[in-house]
Scaffold this active site. Structure first.
Site, mmCIF file in Angstrom:
data_model
loop_
_atom_site.group_PDB
_atom_site.id
_atom_site.type_symbol
_atom_site.label_atom_id
_atom_site.label_comp_id
_atom_site.label_asym_id
_atom_site.label_seq_id
_atom_site.Cartn_x
_atom_site.Cartn_y
_atom_site.Cartn_z
ATOM 1 C CG HIS A 274 -6.882 8.664 -2.940
ATOM 2 N ND1 HIS A 274 -6.953 7.499 -2.213
ATOM 3 C CD2 HIS A 274 -6.379 9.607 -2.105
ATOM 4 C CE1 HIS A 274 -6.529 7.725 -0.975
ATOM 5 N NE2 HIS A 274 -6.164 8.990 -0.888
ATOM 6 C CG ASP A 342 -7.880 12.426 0.172
ATOM 7 O OD1 ASP A 342 -8.280 12.593 -0.997
ATOM 8 O OD2 ASP A 342 -7.963 11.331 0.763
ATOM 9 C CD GLU A 343 -4.803 9.305 2.723
ATOM 10 O OE1 GLU A 343 -4.589 8.871 3.865
ATOM 11 O OE2 GLU A 343 -5.410 8.649 1.849
ATOM 12 C CB VAL A 344 -0.971 14.766 -2.850
ATOM 13 C CG1 VAL A 344 0.037 14.833 -3.987
ATOM 14 C CG2 VAL A 344 -2.360 15.193 -3.335
#
Length: 598
Positions: A274, A342-344
């Site tokens: 992100h 998060d969400e790598v």
């Protein structure tokens, strides 16, 4: 005389018994009197004679014997004004009779055991509020251990007042404290920008609902709106423009405003995923920046439009990251610092030749994340003296996560859940971590508003969806990955410690509702948040069950309708949850008639 004495004694006994029965019945009736306070207090009692309503004196003041405490001084002045001038008219008349003999209430006396207690996680927010009255005097007292408990009690008495001129109940005693120490609200200011005035109004609404943590998700791939002295180009190039940045002065104003209302501001700088917006200033440290997020014939490069991740192999990455975190820590005094993780996305990292070579040599994506965490977590804990907060993905991520949870010591780490409801809370607390619960199944307030990506042909279905792929029909999500819309009852009914052992329950710090802002900004924020965030506020403060352990959402409905109306009068554009007809006709809008068939 011998024959009349026993009759006299008998008569006296009968009168005494009747008087006792009358008092007992009066006390029982008084105990049932509801007060419209949100969140519902832990304990409300009417210990004296029959309760009444007494007027506020036109010269009413909150008496503050702690003039050196700026937070108590500000709160005393703020709530004095609110009590005198709000003059709220309830939708339904109060059941209390107006006293014709009691003296007006001239003041509320504050008593705080330790007025120097700083605002921090776990601070004592308990208070006791008493309002008594007789023919000669009317007295109100607010006793708290800390200034922050006193501020909660001031909010309560402000909600007890109604009418023009204002009245308050007398003969009442409230003893109150929260169930959970962390009661928060997350606002994402990267996808869309929120002017400072909208953030301040949100914080004010939080204080009215006794929420105490503003989780500010400041940056993301879409924009970097905070101006940091050591790395100004991140905002100068990565924000949406000069009018859509937060200066250090803006941040200080927001933090000060929140602290005066007993609200901690926890900043989040999400990394290493992100971080596409960082590439505007430092393109060399960001992989796959400014690419189309979902290329045909290959895996997606991000969870949504806006690609880019920090490169864990470059020393320059950590130079920039440390400057960012150091500046953020200097602006935000809270002991919690949220750093995302998060969400790598594996495919995004693989776009970089050096990382591709690293992976081809036998290394893994998990090891890349480990490099980043090993280089930043000690800096956060030791150099900045902060507790590091991460999203659950750092341990439970479906594609990239730490190879060993032990890399993040539980004593210096808090994890925030958002997937799989009680299941992930159980996994993290059983591993020894303190947890903040933000399950998307219950607490994501952006859900259910449809999709926001463009040229989606699935909407062009006039009679039905593609067979086997519901979208617009048959319960499809309409493009919102976390549909359906989370109604206030869905929020209210979440038991965040469901399925946990007593030891695991102790590790649940509390919860946060979250408003991700792909489809929200300051023009709609009030309605997106309120009164749904208020539903969580009560569940975390005094619980969502009555004294018999039954869910109290039916009883809460009328109170929430009334509270929503009062929030609107206070300048918070909260959404309605029912027609007003429902509160005027109690029980008639329920699914089940508690009194049986009519």
């Amino acid at each position: 005389m011998g024959s009349t004495a026993p009759l006299h004694v008998f008569s006296v006994v009968v009168l005494l018994l009747l008087h006792a029965i009358f008092l007992a019945s009066s006390s029982a009736a008084a105990f049932q009197i509801e007060v419209n306070v949100w969140p519902k207090p832990t304990s409300v009692s009417w210990p004296g004679a029959a309760p009444v309503a007494i007027p506020l004196s036109s010269s009413f003041r909150v008496l503050n014997p702690y003039p050196d405490n700026p937070y108590l001084s500000a709160a005393a002045a703020r709530y004095t004004r609110l009590l005198l001038f709000e003059r709220y008219r309830p939708l339904r008349p109060s059941p209390l009779n107006l006293s014709s003999s009691a003296q007006p209430l001239h003041s509320l006396a504050l008593s705080v055991a330790d007025a120097s207690t700083p605002l921090r996680h776990g601070v004592d927010e308990s208070y006791t509020l008493s309002i008594s009255a007789n023919d000669s005097s009317s007295v109100a007292e607010l006793v708290a251990s800390t200034p922050w408990g006193a501020i909660r009690g001031l909010e309560t008495i402000s909600q007890l007042a109604w009418g023009d001129p204002p009245f308050v109940p007398a003969g009442i005693r409230i003893e109150d404290r929260p169930l959970f120490p962390h009661r928060g609200l997350l606002l994402d200011t990267s996808r869309n920008y929120y002017p400072v005035r909208d953030i301040l109004r949100t914080i004010r609404a939080m204080s009215h609902n006794k929420l105490n943590v503003f989780h500010w998700h400041i940056t993301d791939s879409q924009s970097f709106p905070i101006l940091l002295p050591s790395v100004p180009d991140l905002a100068l190039r990565g924000s949406y423009g000069p009018s859509m940045r937060y200066s250090p002065a803006d941040v200080r104003r927001i933090v000060r405003y929140a602290m005066r209302r007993g609200i901690r501001v926890v900043p989040e700088i999400d990394a290493p995923g992100h971080t596409g917006s960082w590439a505007e200033a430092y393109p060399e440290i960001v992989t796959c920046a400014n690419r189309f997020w979902a290329p045909s014939g290959g895996p997606a490069l991000a969870a949504e439009p806006g690609t880019g991740q920090l490169n864990p192999l470059l020393p320059k990455t950590y130079e920039v990251v440390r400057n960012v975190l150091r500046d953020v820590a200097s602006l935000f005094p809270d002991s919690f610092l949220h750093v995302g993780a998060d969400e790598v996305n594996p495919a995004c990292w693989e776009q970089d030749p050096a990382i591709k070579q690293f992976l081809d040599s036998g290394a893994t994506h998990d090891q890349l994340l480990e490099l980043f965490v090993n280089a930043t977590h000690p800096f956060i804990v030791s150099a900045l003296n902060r507790t590091a907060v991460y999203w659950e993905d750092v341990i439970l991520g479906p594609t990239v996560k730490l190879g060993s949870p032990g890399m993040l010591p539980p004593e210096t780490t808090v994890l925030q859940t958002w997937n799989n409801g009680p299941n992930n809370t159980k996994l993290l607390t059983s591993a020894g971590y303190r947890v903040i619960v933000s399950s998307s199944d219950f607490y994501y307030l952006d859900c259910g508003f449809g999709g926001w990506v463009g040229n989606d042909s699935r909407y062009d279905r006039q009679t039905g969806d593609e067979p086997g792929k519901p979208f617009n029909y048959a319960g499809g999500n309409g493009g919102s990955w976390c549909a359906p819309f989370k109604s206030w009852q869905r929020v209210y009914d979440y038991d965040i410690t469901y399925g946990l052992s007593a030891e695991e329950v102790e590790r649940v710090l509390g919860s946060e509702v979250a408003l991700w802002s792909e489809q929200a900004d300051g023009s709609v924020v009030d309605g997106r948040l309120w009164p749904r965030a208020a539903a969580m506020a009560e569940a975390l403060w005094s619980g969502n069950r009555d004294g018999e352990g039954k869910k109290r959402y039916a009883e809460a409905t009328d109170r929430l309708v009334e509270w929503r109306q009062r929030m609107v009068q206070r300048g918070i554009a909260a959404e309605p949850i029912q027609p007003l007809w429902c509160i005027m006709n109690p029980g008639m809008c329920n699914i089940v008639n508690p009194d049986g068939p009519s």
